[in-house]
Scaffold this active site. Sequence first.
Site, PDB file in Angstrom:
ATOM      1  N   HIS A  18      54.524  30.787  85.101  1.00 20.31           N
ATOM      2  CA  HIS A  18      54.843  32.442  84.141  1.00 20.31           C
ATOM      3  C   HIS A  18      54.613  32.937  82.908  1.00 20.31           C
ATOM      4  CE1 HIS A  18      57.239  29.635  81.985  1.00 20.31           C
ATOM      5  NE2 HIS A  18      57.225  30.419  80.687  1.00 20.31           N
ATOM      6  N   GLY A  20      51.021  32.804  82.859  1.00 15.82           N
ATOM      7  CA  GLY A  20      49.474  32.946  82.859  1.00 15.82           C
ATOM      8  C   GLY A  20      49.121  34.421  83.496  1.00 15.82           C
ATOM      9  N   MET A  21      48.113  34.887  83.112  1.00 14.43           N
ATOM     10  CA  MET A  21      48.006  36.221  83.354  1.00 14.43           C
ATOM     11  C   MET A  21      49.042  36.711  84.363  1.00 14.43           C
ATOM     12  SD  MET A  21      44.564  38.538  83.500  1.00 14.43           S
ATOM     13  CE  MET A  21      44.511  38.012  84.967  1.00 14.43           C
ATOM     14  N   VAL A  22      48.575  35.956  85.184  1.00 11.75           N
ATOM     15  CA  VAL A  22      49.523  37.008  86.951  1.00 11.75           C
ATOM     16  C   VAL A  22      51.046  36.728  86.821  1.00 11.75           C
ATOM     17  CG1 VAL A  22      50.610  36.629  88.822  1.00 11.75           C
ATOM     18  CG2 VAL A  22      47.868  36.474  88.789  1.00 11.75           C
ATOM     19  N   GLY A 112      46.975  33.692  96.577  1.00 10.04           N
ATOM     20  CA  GLY A 112      45.564  33.240  97.262  1.00 10.04           C
ATOM     21  C   GLY A 112      44.332  34.166  96.720  1.00 10.04           C
ATOM     22  N   SER A 113      43.292  33.963  96.965  1.00  9.97           N
ATOM     23  CA  SER A 113      42.399  34.388  95.959  1.00  9.97           C
ATOM     24  C   SER A 113      41.216  35.221  96.971  1.00  9.97           C
ATOM     25  CB  SER A 113      41.616  33.316  95.120  1.00  9.97           C
ATOM     26  OG  SER A 113      40.553  34.423  94.772  1.00  9.97           O
ATOM     27  N   SER A 114      40.564  36.239  96.259  1.00 12.34           N
ATOM     28  CA  SER A 114      39.660  36.649  97.610  1.00 12.34           C
ATOM     29  C   SER A 114      37.598  35.531  97.389  1.00 12.34           C
ATOM     30  CB  SER A 114      38.796  37.986  96.696  1.00 12.34           C
ATOM     31  OG  SER A 114      38.657  37.701  95.205  1.00 12.34           O
ATOM     32  N   CYS A 115      38.138  35.294  97.028  1.00 14.43           N
ATOM     33  CA  CYS A 115      36.907  34.135  97.112  1.00 14.43           C
ATOM     34  C   CYS A 115      37.182  33.020  98.151  1.00 14.43           C
ATOM     35  CB  CYS A 115      36.729  32.743  95.836  1.00 14.43           C
ATOM     36  SG  CYS A 115      37.802  31.717  95.281  1.00 14.43           S
ATOM     37  N   TYR A 142      38.139  25.019  94.578  1.00 13.32           N
ATOM     38  CA  TYR A 142      39.139  26.326  94.075  1.00 13.32           C
ATOM     39  C   TYR A 142      39.365  27.136  96.157  1.00 13.32           C
ATOM     40  CZ  TYR A 142      41.581  30.681  92.836  1.00 13.32           C
ATOM     41  OH  TYR A 142      42.715  31.208  91.830  1.00 13.32           O
ATOM     42  N   LYS A 146      42.995  26.837  97.958  1.00 10.29           N
ATOM     43  CA  LYS A 146      43.422  28.558  98.807  1.00 10.29           C
ATOM     44  C   LYS A 146      43.625  28.400  99.740  1.00 10.29           C
ATOM     45  CE  LYS A 146      45.449  29.384  94.660  1.00 10.29           C
ATOM     46  NZ  LYS A 146      46.915  29.775  94.197  1.00 10.29           N
ATOM     47  N   THR A 170      42.240  40.632  94.659  1.00 11.45           N
ATOM     48  CA  THR A 170      40.808  40.515  93.831  1.00 11.45           C
ATOM     49  C   THR A 170      40.440  40.302  92.775  1.00 11.45           C
ATOM     50  OG1 THR A 170      38.899  42.107  93.811  1.00 11.45           O
ATOM     51  CG2 THR A 170      41.167  42.425  93.393  1.00 11.45           C
ATOM     52  N   LEU A 172      40.799  39.437  88.758  1.00 14.23           N
ATOM     53  CA  LEU A 172      42.087  40.649  88.238  1.00 14.23           C
ATOM     54  C   LEU A 172      41.826  40.116  86.609  1.00 14.23           C
ATOM     55  CD1 LEU A 172      44.941  38.236  90.130  1.00 14.23           C
ATOM     56  CD2 LEU A 172      44.297  40.885  90.018  1.00 14.23           C
ATOM     57  N   HIS A 185      36.876  35.114  83.049  1.00 17.85           N
ATOM     58  CA  HIS A 185      36.860  35.621  83.978  1.00 17.85           C
ATOM     59  C   HIS A 185      35.999  36.466  83.473  1.00 17.85           C
ATOM     60  CE1 HIS A 185      40.066  33.840  86.707  1.00 17.85           C
ATOM     61  NE2 HIS A 185      39.416  33.589  87.076  1.00 17.85           N
ATOM     62  N   ASP A 275      25.141  33.955  89.503  1.00 18.44           N
ATOM     63  CA  ASP A 275      25.575  35.321  89.633  1.00 18.44           C
ATOM     64  C   ASP A 275      26.222  35.358  90.417  1.00 18.44           C
ATOM     65  OD1 ASP A 275      22.871  37.731  90.113  1.00 18.44           O
ATOM     66  OD2 ASP A 275      23.967  37.660  88.466  1.00 18.44           O
TER      67      ASP A 275
HETATM   68  O1  GFB Z   1      34.808  36.992  86.358  1.00 23.02           O
HETATM   69  P1  GFB Z   1      33.863  36.015  87.110  1.00 23.02           P
HETATM   70  O2  GFB Z   1      33.606  34.373  86.125  1.00 23.02           O
HETATM   71  O3  GFB Z   1      34.362  35.330  88.865  1.00 23.02           O
HETATM   72  O4  GFB Z   1      31.819  36.258  87.085  1.00 23.02           O
HETATM   73  P2  GFB Z   1      33.486  35.800  90.349  1.00 23.02           P
HETATM   74  C1  GFB Z   1      31.929  37.498  87.695  1.00 23.02           C
HETATM   75  C2  GFB Z   1      30.444  37.701  87.726  1.00 23.02           C
HETATM   76  O5  GFB Z   1      30.056  38.183  86.130  1.00 23.02           O
HETATM   77  C3  GFB Z   1      29.232  36.257  88.020  1.00 23.02           C
HETATM   78  C4  GFB Z   1      28.923  37.411  85.691  1.00 23.02           C
HETATM   79  O6  GFB Z   1      27.973  37.351  88.864  1.00 23.02           O
HETATM   80  C5  GFB Z   1      29.008  36.701  86.773  1.00 23.02           C
HETATM   81  O7  GFB Z   1      28.034  36.277  86.562  1.00 23.02           O
HETATM   82  N1  GFB Z   1      29.209  37.301  84.258  1.00 23.02           N
HETATM   83  C6  GFB Z   1      28.686  38.181  83.441  1.00 23.02           C
HETATM   84  C7  GFB Z   1      30.047  36.787  83.631  1.00 23.02           C
HETATM   85  N2  GFB Z   1      28.797  38.063  82.132  1.00 23.02           N
HETATM   86  C8  GFB Z   1      29.930  36.816  82.236  1.00 23.02           C
HETATM   87  C9  GFB Z   1      30.136  36.140  81.742  1.00 23.02           C
HETATM   88  O8  GFB Z   1      30.445  36.557  80.572  1.00 23.02           O
HETATM   89  N3  GFB Z   1      31.400  35.238  82.399  1.00 23.02           N
HETATM   90  C10 GFB Z   1      31.542  35.444  83.331  1.00 23.02           C
HETATM   91  N4  GFB Z   1      32.906  34.554  84.233  1.00 23.02           N
HETATM   92  N5  GFB Z   1      31.060  35.898  84.043  1.00 23.02           N
HETATM   93  C11 GFB Z   1      35.348  33.966  90.573  1.00 23.02           C
HETATM   94  C12 GFB Z   1      36.119  32.799  91.241  1.00 23.02           C
HETATM   95  O9  GFB Z   1      34.039  34.331  91.204  1.00 23.02           O
HETATM   96  O10 GFB Z   1      36.297  35.369  90.818  1.00 23.02           O
HETATM   97  C13 GFB Z   1      37.562  32.253  91.058  1.00 23.02           C
HETATM   98  O11 GFB Z   1      34.915  31.886  90.496  1.00 23.02           O
HETATM   99  C14 GFB Z   1      38.229  33.513  91.276  1.00 23.02           C
HETATM  100  O12 GFB Z   1      37.769  31.170  91.855  1.00 23.02           O
HETATM  101  C15 GFB Z   1      37.923  34.653  90.622  1.00 23.02           C
HETATM  102  O13 GFB Z   1      38.258  33.599  92.942  1.00 23.02           O
HETATM  103  C16 GFB Z   1      38.304  35.613  90.956  1.00 23.02           C
HETATM  104  O14 GFB Z   1      33.569  36.690  91.030  1.00 23.02           O
HETATM  105  O15 GFB Z   1      32.459  35.334  90.804  1.00 23.02           O
END
Ligand code: GFB
Length: 319
Positions: A18, A20-22, A112-115, A142, A146, A170, A172, A185, A275
């Site tokens: 409770h 956390g963000m979700v 779960g999660s989209s990953c 992760y 999931k 997806t 969030l 994120h 990426d």
């Molecule tokens: O949100 P993010 O960390 O998660 O990264 P994923 C999304 C994209 O944003 C990647 C770029 O391509 C990152 O390289 N990015 C650019 C950044 N600048 C930044 C920054 O300052 N911070 C972050 N964090 N990213 C996650 C999974 O993957 O998605 C989790 O690792 C989960 O397990 C989540 O499933 C929903 O979308 O790449």
Amino acid sequence: MANAPFELKGKTVFVAGHRGMVGSALLRRLAREGADLLTISRSEVDLRNQAAVDAWFAAKRPQAVFLAAAKVGGIVANNTLRAEFLYDNLAISTNVIQASHANGCEKLMFFGSSCIYPRLASQPLREDSMLTGPLEPTNEPYAIAKIAGIKMAEAYRSQYGSDFISVMPTNLYGPGDNYHPEYSHVVAGLIRRFHEAKVSGAGSVAMWGTGAPHREFLYVDDLADASIHLMKTYSSPELVNIGTGEDITIAELALMVAAAVGFRGEISFDTSRPDGTPRKLLDVSRLARLGWRAQTSLEEGIQLTYRAYLADNKWTAPE
Ligand code: GFB
């Protein structure tokens, strides 16, 4: 098969996670359902500790459970804390699902999660593409945890008739997100970095990666609304994707966040950072057939999130 409606009114409803963000978005949305909400802090019960979880469930016997507790984070957190992401999430899922079954829980929703979908599955990602190909390496631990939770919910329905359902949100963002400089994120990471650059007068902000990946972003209060809708109306083993059905590049996202924050400096790209998966747009046609569509636009959601960030962090937005 028409799903029998599940009433939340008057039921004891446990929101695991409770704070956390979700979880906090679920509490905001559940406030108008007339349910008797149960929450516990990590100091009271560590959900990775099976004995503690069993004892709490035996005492409280919640009638419904939203299993939103998890160890979560962005691409760098997932790729760095690989053992913790696997252990914590496996332990939390198995303990809460088993204790829910053993104590007469009438309905459980697993998040779960989209990953969980294969790195290169065809887009938009359909629910039946799960386990049809290799996962994205940066968040494989992760994703495996999931997927195990999803399979567990499915197995308990098959063996015991448990009404346990699984949803696949997806990416969030929204109030109550984690703003850790390395482990957050992307939306939270960019809000913090652009805000700090604006306040400090820094001339540029370096994005991670190339900016080319596409991501779909759902405002967390929309996720909570979709979750309540499905908890009340959906009772099948099939996964349900929850998203907006639209995606943008990270470079386009950066421009949107910079505009919302009021950062007018330069945006550069640090390609030494990963990426991750090139794209993970969800197919939300099942969700649409089940009667739900996302309400909050990305522009509006980013504005609301930045406002919450300023309030939560007690930042005084400079004139
Ligand atoms: O949100 P993010 O960390 O998660 O990264 P994923 C999304 C994209 O944003 C990647 C770029 O391509 C990152 O390289 N990015 C650019 C950044 N600048 C930044 C920054 O300052 N911070 C972050 N964090 N990213 C996650 C999974 O993957 O998605 C989790 O690792 C989960 O397990 C989540 O499933 C929903 O979308 O790449």
